[in-house]
Design a protein around this motif. Sequence first.
Motif, PDB file in Angstrom:
ATOM      1  N   TRP A 524       0.837  -1.204   0.000  1.00 23.71           N
ATOM      2  CA  TRP A 524       0.000   0.000   0.000  1.00 23.71           C
ATOM      3  C   TRP A 524       0.871   1.252   0.000  1.00 23.71           C
ATOM      4  N   GLU A 525       1.914   1.230   0.819  1.00 25.17           N
ATOM      5  CA  GLU A 525       2.775   2.398   0.915  1.00 25.17           C
ATOM      6  C   GLU A 525       3.536   2.634  -0.392  1.00 25.17           C
ATOM      7  N   HIS A 526       4.049   1.559  -0.978  1.00 23.63           N
ATOM      8  CA  HIS A 526       4.816   1.709  -2.201  1.00 23.63           C
ATOM      9  C   HIS A 526       3.958   2.208  -3.359  1.00 23.63           C
ATOM     10  N   GLU A 527       2.751   1.680  -3.502  1.00 23.36           N
ATOM     11  CA  GLU A 527       1.951   1.936  -4.700  1.00 23.36           C
ATOM     12  C   GLU A 527       0.825   2.941  -4.464  1.00 23.36           C
ATOM     13  N   LEU A 528       0.084   2.798  -3.365  1.00 27.87           N
ATOM     14  CA  LEU A 528      -1.037   3.712  -3.118  1.00 27.87           C
ATOM     15  C   LEU A 528      -0.562   5.079  -2.626  1.00 27.87           C
ATOM     16  N   ALA A 529       0.456   5.073  -1.758  1.00 29.99           N
ATOM     17  CA  ALA A 529       0.912   6.332  -1.168  1.00 29.99           C
ATOM     18  C   ALA A 529       2.141   6.891  -1.868  1.00 29.99           C
ATOM     19  N   GLY A 530       2.775   6.102  -2.773  1.00 29.14           N
ATOM     20  CA  GLY A 530       3.968   6.579  -3.449  1.00 29.14           C
ATOM     21  C   GLY A 530       5.110   6.820  -2.490  1.00 29.14           C
ATOM     22  N   LEU A 553      -5.602   6.394   2.891  1.00 31.56           N
ATOM     23  CA  LEU A 553      -6.435   5.886   1.804  1.00 31.56           C
ATOM     24  C   LEU A 553      -6.437   4.371   1.707  1.00 31.56           C
ATOM     25  N   GLY A 554      -5.291   3.723   1.962  1.00 34.82           N
ATOM     26  CA  GLY A 554      -5.239   2.269   1.877  1.00 34.82           C
ATOM     27  C   GLY A 554      -6.202   1.599   2.830  1.00 34.82           C
ATOM     28  N   VAL A 602      -7.465  13.834   7.643  1.00 30.33           N
ATOM     29  CA  VAL A 602      -8.840  13.360   7.507  1.00 30.33           C
ATOM     30  C   VAL A 602      -9.019  12.935   6.054  1.00 30.33           C
ATOM     31  N   ALA A 603      -9.568  11.723   5.883  1.00 29.55           N
ATOM     32  CA  ALA A 603      -9.733  11.178   4.537  1.00 29.55           C
ATOM     33  C   ALA A 603     -11.091  10.512   4.437  1.00 29.55           C
ATOM     34  N   GLY A 604     -11.594  10.400   3.203  1.00 30.03           N
ATOM     35  CA  GLY A 604     -12.893   9.784   3.000  1.00 30.03           C
ATOM     36  C   GLY A 604     -12.983   9.100   1.649  1.00 30.03           C
ATOM     37  N   VAL A 605     -13.958   8.187   1.546  1.00 32.03           N
ATOM     38  CA  VAL A 605     -14.229   7.469   0.303  1.00 32.03           C
ATOM     39  C   VAL A 605     -15.740   7.458   0.096  1.00 32.03           C
ATOM     40  N   ALA A 606     -16.166   7.731  -1.132  1.00 28.65           N
ATOM     41  CA  ALA A 606     -17.593   7.671  -1.494  1.00 28.65           C
ATOM     42  C   ALA A 606     -17.755   6.713  -2.662  1.00 28.65           C
ATOM     43  N   PRO A 648      -0.612   9.176  -6.460  1.00 27.67           N
ATOM     44  CA  PRO A 648      -0.410   7.785  -6.886  1.00 27.67           C
ATOM     45  C   PRO A 648      -1.667   6.927  -6.810  1.00 27.67           C
ATOM     46  N   ALA A 649      -2.603   7.258  -5.931  1.00 30.90           N
ATOM     47  CA  ALA A 649      -3.798   6.433  -5.779  1.00 30.90           C
ATOM     48  C   ALA A 649      -4.943   6.890  -6.660  1.00 30.90           C
ATOM     49  N   MET A 650      -4.783   8.024  -7.348  1.00 36.12           N
ATOM     50  CA  MET A 650      -5.923   8.623  -8.042  1.00 36.12           C
ATOM     51  C   MET A 650      -5.734   8.652  -9.557  1.00 36.12           C
ATOM     52  N   HIS A 651      -6.868   8.715 -10.245  1.00 30.65           N
ATOM     53  CA  HIS A 651      -6.907   8.768 -11.712  1.00 30.65           C
ATOM     54  C   HIS A 651      -6.142  10.008 -12.171  1.00 30.65           C
TER      55      HIS A 651
END
Length: 813
Positions: A524-530, A553-554, A602-606, A648-651
Amino acid sequence: MQFPESWLREFCNPPLSTEQLAETLTMAGLEVEELKPVAPPFSKIVVGEIKEAVQHPNADRLRVCQVDAGQGGALLNIVCGAPNARVGIRVPVALVGAELPPGDDGKPFLIKTGKLRGVESQGMLCSARELKLSEDHGGLLELAADAPIGEDIRKHLALDDTLFTLKLTPNLAHCLSVYGVARELAAITGAPLKTLDFPAVPAQHAQKLAVKISAPDLCGRFSGRIVRGVDPKAKTPQWMVDRLARCGQRSVTALVDISNYVMFELGRPSHIFDLDKIHGGLDVRWGQPGEQLKLLNGNTVTVDEKVGVIADDREVESLAGIMGGDATAVSDDTQNIYAEAAFWFPKAIAGRSRRFNFSTDAGHRFERGVDPGQTVEHLERITQLIIDICGGEAGPMDDVVAHLPKAEPVNLRVARAAKVIGMPLTQAQCADALTRLGLPLTQGDGVITVQPPSYRFDLTIEEDLIEEVVRLMGYNQLPTTPPLAPITAKIRAEAERSPFAVRRALASLGYQETINFSFVEARWEHELAGNPDPIKLLNPIASQMSVMRSSLLGSLLQVLKFNLDRRAERVRVFELGRVFLRDATAQNTDTTVAGFHQPMRVAGVAYGRNDGLQWGRKDAAVDFFDVKGDIEALLAPRKPSFEVGEHPAMHPGRSARVLLDGRGIGFVGELHPKWRQGYEFAQAPVLFELELDAVLQRAVPVFKTVSKHQAVERDIAVIVAERVSHAQLMAAIHTAPTQGLLRAATLFDVYRPKPAKAGEANTSSWLAADEKSLAVRLTLNSEEATLTEAEIESSVQAVLAQLARDVGARLRA
């Protein structure tokens, strides 16, 4: 640790009820976690004997039994379907009117006279499962052959008993036995403690087994003896089976049961070897890399030089202080045994069983400390039980002492104890408490010197003795003393809101809070968080939780996946938590650690529909602009701006950087397609992550008068290049020289020409292929007077001129 109350009262029986006894132990530091009756309530169930059992005339699996239940000589006619119903056995009999324990429906089961396949049944023969004594339902519960007929089964099986479950702290190793708890109870209540006697078993032969202690830092003492001619098939006495069961230990064989019984009774783990399977003598040593051992639980483990073993001349036979090996285990063919009771240093046993992913009662005790001074006495107890139950001839006791721990005297200053405890104390009170615990002591002027006995590993410093004093005096005797330190409330600045207010704001927007671990997968850290260099844990609780997170986010995506796998259709979750970043400038303080920055975010997902189920409009999936609106509502009345950004985690084409007062505070956007595919999401979730410190800031309300004059609205439509963003458009409008008359500008329409089909002309000749039309509503007003047409036109032209200069806009014809 679990044990029956009746066993405890055999050693120490104070005049206290069960509840009072539990309260007394708890208040002395031996927390009683649970009280549970041995058996549920039932009545009118007695001991009966089957006098006759014949085949039921109308059923192949039923028998008609004549049962003597002590009812004045009259036999009861009872129909039974148990496979072991036979003449001569004594079993529990539920008489007519008996009430059996409640079934799965929670209702008690009443026994009545009835007919089974045309034959009258005057009661019921019971299994252990029907009485809720165990899960065994293979047949009737067979009682001892000498069980008194007609005696109440509760009295016969001593079912009016209570199981105590203690939750002991690691320093209370001396209480990991029934006698150890009784010793504490005697000290607390003053009730007499039964003195144990360990008479030596006379040797009937001279055979010994050669034992060598090659690792004195592993084993300090090894006591053992040979017993020849035992009967391994001997039946364990029912009283021992019952006590072991009430300690949570099932019966195995008589020899194993005896070892377990003494462990629960005295806290002494021991082991019994099949003597004829030992090759030569025994060597107590550290393991050698690559050595393997098949354990009693069936596992085969590989040891190294950090694990203690007991080996013979050929191979490893046992894991020291943890579990015996299968090669020398006793079996039905065993004739000669070697029983051992050893002292293992706690540091040499601690953590070893966890390396092999299992734990044992023996290892649990040895890693906390077992009395090294009574290995011989306890082995005498084990030997006597073996001879009484399994027979045999005992050999001489062999006691090999290599190195025993030496307890140093500990001083207790009475004045210091009074200061720490917070109440006046006399030397006599302290000495009385320590004497009741059986601690040898000498007294001086204001100082008591205690020589810790061999079973008290926990007494090493003065604070240990202070704790013993306050335990014996009673924690409930401590005075209620308010703190003397000044307490000043920390007042939050008016321009800052609390984290709770942020949680409440997100909840009002339809999000639900989650709380996740701060350690996550390295991937997660390597790819999602860069994050190519995450902070690694030295001792992770699981391989998939090996690094500290630098993004929330992970964890939120994992929560989303968990809910979608359980058929959730609409998910909106958020988390407010800490992340961990490397920072060489960070210093050690009371809230920070050198080299690491630990900000809150603070983070969120919809995911799913943008609105709950309703009829007023068509369903639409949540998109970037829905979550962008949530962020604007969260930060209101401050107004964030958004610019194209990459995460890194977003389009890469559907994400933005969130700016507040020109400073980046986070990101918002759709999940990257490769992650969406990896998680198998049906649609792209929208994520955001913001710095909490920025979210907590808010503008202090400032009074502003409401204009008395009517506002004027003008709509303009301009043509701009496709690359011009909304933020650039608004910035140009608000910098136009309108003499302070512009109050607001709102984009309300975007027009792009439809692509022309092949062979057709472009119908929107006034728009180039790379242009778009934007319609904006301007709101104008003045505090001084109603606006004139000239002022309105001047302001509109100033806006148009500014748009032309800044973004190359032209007025749409």
